[in-house]
Design an enzyme around this catalytic site. Structure first.
Site, PDB file in Angstrom:
ATOM      1  N   TRP A  81     -20.413  11.223 -21.195  1.00 17.08           N
ATOM      2  CA  TRP A  81     -20.902  11.277 -19.819  1.00 17.08           C
ATOM      3  C   TRP A  81     -22.303  11.881 -19.774  1.00 17.08           C
ATOM      4  O   TRP A  81     -22.640  12.772 -20.563  1.00 17.08           O
ATOM      5  CB  TRP A  81     -19.966  12.127 -18.956  1.00 17.08           C
ATOM      6  CG  TRP A  81     -18.549  11.641 -18.903  1.00 17.08           C
ATOM      7  CD1 TRP A  81     -17.459  12.198 -19.499  1.00 17.08           C
ATOM      8  CD2 TRP A  81     -18.060  10.485 -18.207  1.00 17.08           C
ATOM      9  NE1 TRP A  81     -16.328  11.473 -19.220  1.00 17.08           N
ATOM     10  CE2 TRP A  81     -16.656  10.413 -18.427  1.00 17.08           C
ATOM     11  CE3 TRP A  81     -18.663   9.508 -17.408  1.00 17.08           C
ATOM     12  CZ2 TRP A  81     -15.867   9.412 -17.880  1.00 17.08           C
ATOM     13  CZ3 TRP A  81     -17.882   8.503 -16.858  1.00 17.08           C
ATOM     14  CH2 TRP A  81     -16.493   8.463 -17.094  1.00 17.08           C
ATOM     15  N   ASN A 124     -11.323   2.606   2.868  1.00 17.89           N
ATOM     16  CA  ASN A 124     -10.672   2.408   1.569  1.00 17.89           C
ATOM     17  C   ASN A 124     -11.520   1.600   0.601  1.00 17.89           C
ATOM     18  O   ASN A 124     -11.577   1.893  -0.601  1.00 17.89           O
ATOM     19  CB  ASN A 124      -9.302   1.732   1.749  1.00 17.89           C
ATOM     20  CG  ASN A 124      -9.399   0.380   2.420  1.00 17.89           C
ATOM     21  OD1 ASN A 124      -9.559   0.310   3.642  1.00 17.89           O
ATOM     22  ND2 ASN A 124      -9.307  -0.691   1.656  1.00 17.89           N
ATOM     23  N   TRP A 176       1.978   1.661  -3.513  1.00 24.67           N
ATOM     24  CA  TRP A 176       0.940   2.203  -4.394  1.00 24.67           C
ATOM     25  C   TRP A 176       0.986   3.730  -4.383  1.00 24.67           C
ATOM     26  O   TRP A 176       0.806   4.387  -5.405  1.00 24.67           O
ATOM     27  CB  TRP A 176      -0.446   1.715  -3.980  1.00 24.67           C
ATOM     28  CG  TRP A 176      -1.548   2.408  -4.742  1.00 24.67           C
ATOM     29  CD1 TRP A 176      -2.330   3.425  -4.303  1.00 24.67           C
ATOM     30  CD2 TRP A 176      -1.938   2.163  -6.111  1.00 24.67           C
ATOM     31  NE1 TRP A 176      -3.198   3.836  -5.304  1.00 24.67           N
ATOM     32  CE2 TRP A 176      -2.982   3.078  -6.414  1.00 24.67           C
ATOM     33  CE3 TRP A 176      -1.527   1.274  -7.091  1.00 24.67           C
ATOM     34  CZ2 TRP A 176      -3.605   3.116  -7.657  1.00 24.67           C
ATOM     35  CZ3 TRP A 176      -2.154   1.315  -8.340  1.00 24.67           C
ATOM     36  CH2 TRP A 176      -3.180   2.224  -8.610  1.00 24.67           C
ATOM     37  N   GLU A 231       0.829  -1.204   0.000  1.00 24.79           N
ATOM     38  CA  GLU A 231       0.000   0.000   0.000  1.00 24.79           C
ATOM     39  C   GLU A 231       0.865   1.257   0.000  1.00 24.79           C
ATOM     40  O   GLU A 231       0.536   2.255  -0.649  1.00 24.79           O
ATOM     41  CB  GLU A 231      -0.935  -0.011   1.208  1.00 24.79           C
ATOM     42  CG  GLU A 231      -2.006  -1.088   1.153  1.00 24.79           C
ATOM     43  CD  GLU A 231      -2.886  -0.971  -0.074  1.00 24.79           C
ATOM     44  OE1 GLU A 231      -3.366   0.142  -0.367  1.00 24.79           O
ATOM     45  OE2 GLU A 231      -3.088  -1.992  -0.759  1.00 24.79           O
ATOM     46  N   TRP A 283      -8.915   7.508  -8.753  1.00 32.08           N
ATOM     47  CA  TRP A 283     -10.139   7.724  -9.524  1.00 32.08           C
ATOM     48  C   TRP A 283      -9.979   7.202 -10.952  1.00 32.08           C
ATOM     49  O   TRP A 283     -10.893   6.579 -11.499  1.00 32.08           O
ATOM     50  CB  TRP A 283     -10.507   9.212  -9.534  1.00 32.08           C
ATOM     51  CG  TRP A 283     -11.353   9.573  -8.356  1.00 32.08           C
ATOM     52  CD1 TRP A 283     -10.930  10.020  -7.142  1.00 32.08           C
ATOM     53  CD2 TRP A 283     -12.776   9.470  -8.262  1.00 32.08           C
ATOM     54  NE1 TRP A 283     -12.002  10.210  -6.301  1.00 32.08           N
ATOM     55  CE2 TRP A 283     -13.143   9.885  -6.955  1.00 32.08           C
ATOM     56  CE3 TRP A 283     -13.765   9.085  -9.157  1.00 32.08           C
ATOM     57  CZ2 TRP A 283     -14.475   9.904  -6.540  1.00 32.08           C
ATOM     58  CZ3 TRP A 283     -15.100   9.110  -8.733  1.00 32.08           C
ATOM     59  CH2 TRP A 283     -15.435   9.512  -7.440  1.00 32.08           C
ATOM     60  N   TRP A 306     -15.521  11.159 -14.000  1.00 37.40           N
ATOM     61  CA  TRP A 306     -14.712  10.881 -12.806  1.00 37.40           C
ATOM     62  C   TRP A 306     -14.091  12.146 -12.221  1.00 37.40           C
ATOM     63  O   TRP A 306     -13.832  12.229 -11.019  1.00 37.40           O
ATOM     64  CB  TRP A 306     -13.611   9.859 -13.113  1.00 37.40           C
ATOM     65  CG  TRP A 306     -12.583  10.294 -14.125  1.00 37.40           C
ATOM     66  CD1 TRP A 306     -12.556  10.017 -15.458  1.00 37.40           C
ATOM     67  CD2 TRP A 306     -11.406  11.081 -13.862  1.00 37.40           C
ATOM     68  NE1 TRP A 306     -11.459  10.587 -16.062  1.00 37.40           N
ATOM     69  CE2 TRP A 306     -10.723  11.236 -15.105  1.00 37.40           C
ATOM     70  CE3 TRP A 306     -10.849  11.644 -12.730  1.00 37.40           C
ATOM     71  CZ2 TRP A 306      -9.525  11.954 -15.228  1.00 37.40           C
ATOM     72  CZ3 TRP A 306      -9.653  12.368 -12.847  1.00 37.40           C
ATOM     73  CH2 TRP A 306      -9.008  12.509 -14.086  1.00 37.40           C
TER      74      TRP A 306
END
Length: 412
Positions: free
Chosen positions: A248, A283, A220, A217, A324, A301
Site C-alpha cells: 500500500w 449505496n 447480504w 439485500e 470493504w 482498505w
C-alpha cells in the site's frame, strides 16, 4: 410500549446488573444477541456470572433471519459465496417467515424505579469520535426508534419499492429503502421488513422483481454476519490471506483529500461530502468511493473501513468490513481485484443530470469532472481553505495500471 423506562448507568455492566437484580429480585434477564464477536464473548461471561447468582440470562435472535452460519453447505461447511448462500436461505424458508401479531404483555412495573443518570453522563460527544464530529447533529432525515422505522418502511413500500430493482443504483433518485440504520440498531427486524414486502407483493404481483431484489439485500446482511463469525477480526485482517502482500502507498495527504471530498473526481467528492453531512452515503457511491481509495490511491482498505465506521449512521461490525473487503478483492465473495470503477463513467451513468453532485458540491458545473465551486471550504475541514477548481489528484488510466501491478505482485 410496555410501560417501561430506560435506565442509564455507567460502569461495569456485570456489577450494575447484579446490583439491580438483587435490589429488585430479578430472576430473568432478556436481551438480544448482537453477533458482534467481542460483545458475544462479554455476554457469555456475563451469563456464567449471573447463573451463579440464580439469574437466567436469555439471549434471543432478534436481528437476523438465521443465526450466523446456521445454514451450511451439504458438506457442513459455512458458506463463503453469496449466491449459493442466498439460494439455501430461500430453500430453507428463512426469507418467508411471518411475524406473529403483536401480543399484549402485562409487565408489572416496580413500585420504585431505579435511579438513572442523564444520557450526557455517558460522554457520547464529539470528543469521543475519531473524526472529532458531534454525530448527534445534522441527521434530520432519521427519526430514531421503532415508530420512525415503521414510518420509513411504510413510506418505502408505498413510494419506493416499485422502483427498487431498476433505480436503486441511481444517485439522483429516491429509490433506496433507508432502513439500514434502523436494522442496525434493532429498531426494526428483518422479519418485519419481509412481512411488509410479502404483503405488498400479494396485492401487487408486479412488485415481485423489486421484492426479490430487496430480499437479496437483506440476505447480504446475513451473509456478512456469517463472514464475521468465521473471521472475528474481519475489520483488521484480510479474509483471504493471499492479499496480505499488497504494498500500500498510504499517502496521508491523499487520504485527507478523500476524507474531505477534494479528490477532483466529482462523484467521489459528492459521496464523501454526503457522508460527512448526513451520516449516510448512497449505496452505489459507497462502492465507488471505496474502490477509489483502494485502487486509485492504493490506500489500505482498513483506513477507509475505519473512517466509514466512525461516520456512517448504519455502520455495523459485519456489513462494513465485509463490503470493504468485497471491493478490495480480499473478501470471501469478492469483486475480482482487477475490477476498478471508473469514477467518471460511473458519474455519467448513475448521476446523468448531476443532480446528486450539485446537491453536495455547491456550484458544481456539469461537463467538468473537477469541482467548479465558488466556495473555498473543503466541506469536512472547515478551517482549511481549499481551491476546489482542482484537477483530479491522480489520472484514472495511470492509477488503474498502478493498481493492477500492485495487486498482481502481491505474492512477490
Amino acid at each position: 410500549m410496555c410501560g417501561s423506562r430506560l435506565i442509564v448507568r455507567k460502569g461495569n455492566a456485570t456489577e450494575i446488573l447484579e446490583t439491580l437484580s438483587e435490589e429488585y429480585n430479578v430472576k430473568r434477564i432478556i436481551c438480544s444477541h448482537s453477533f458482534d464477536p467481542k460483545l458475544e464473548l462479554q455476554d457469555e461471561s456475563l451469563s456464567r456470572r449471573l447463573e451463579t447468582k440464580g439469574i437466567k440470562f436469555d439471549r434471543l435472535n432478534t436481528c437476523l433471519l438465521s443465526p450466523p452460519n446456521h445454514v451450511r453447505t451439504k458438506t457442513g461447511d459455512p458458506y463463503r459465496v453469496f449466491t449459493p448462500f442466498y439460494r439455501a436461505l430461500v430453500a430453507g424458508g428463512y426469507t418467508e417467515r411471518q411475524i406473529e401479531p403483536n401480543q399484549t404483555v402485562n409487565w408489572r412495573p416496580p413500585v420504585k424505579w431505579p435511579e438513572t443518570e442523564p444520557i450526557s453522563a455517558l460522554g457520547l460527544d464529539h470528543t469521543t469520535t475519531a473524526s472529532g464530529r458531534n454525530w448527534a447533529e445534522s441527521f434530520d432525515i432519521w427519526t430514531p426508534g421503532e415508530a420512525g422505522a415503521l414510518k420509513r418502511l411504510a413510506h418505502f413500500i408505498e413510494n419506493g419499492l416499485k422502483y427498487y430493482a431498476d433505480y436503486r443504483d441511481r444517485t439522483d433518485m429516491e429509490a433506496t429503502s433507508k432502513l439500514s440504520a434502523h436494522l442496525r440498531f434493532g429498531e426494526i427486524s428483518p422479519h418485519r421488513v419481509l412481512k411488509a414486502i410479502y404483503e405488498a407483493q400479494f396485492h401487487h404481483p408486479s412488485l415481485t422483481v423489486h421484492a426479490d431484489k430487496l430480499r437479496s439485500e437483506l440476505v447480504w446482511r446475513e451473509f456478512s454476519y456469517g463472514l464475521l463469525d468465521q473471521q472475528p477480526k474481519l475489520h483488521q485482517e484480510n479474509f483471504k490471506a493471499g492479499f496480505d502482500g499488497i504494498k500500500w502507498r498510504n499517502n496521508t495527504k491523499e487520504f485527507r483529500a478523500w476524507q474531505s471530498g477534494t479528490t477532483g473526481y466529482s462523484l467521489v467528492d459528492a459521496g464523501m461530502r454526503e457522508l460527512w453531512q448526513t451520516g449516510i452515503m448512497h449505496n452505489r457511491v459507497r462502492m465507488i468511493t471505496a474502490s477509489f481509495l483502494i485502487k486509485h490511491l492504493l490506500i489500505d482498505w482498513r483506513w477507509g473501513e475505519n473512517w466509514f465506521w466512525d461516520c456512517l449512521v448504519d455502520a455495523d461490525p459485519a456489513s462494513n468490513p465485509a463490503s470493504w473487503q468485497w471491493v478490495a478483492g480480499s473478501g470471501a465473495d469478492a469483486a475480482p481485484y482487477f475490477r476498478i470503477f471508473n469514477p467518471i463513467t460511473q458519474a455519467e451513468t448513475f448521476d446523468p443530470k448531476a443532480l446528486y453532485r450539485r446537491k453536495f458540491i455547491p456550484g458544481f458545473q456539469p461537463g467538468s469532472h473537477s469541482q467548479k465551486s465558488k466556495h473555498a471550504s473543503a466541506g469536512l475541514f472547515d478551517e482549511v481553505e481549499t481551491d476546489l477548481n482542482t484537477h483530479p489528484i491522480v489520472d484514472h488510466t495511470f492509477a488503474r495500471e498502478r493498481a493492477l501491478e500492485a495487486f498482481d505482485n502481491r505474492h512477490k
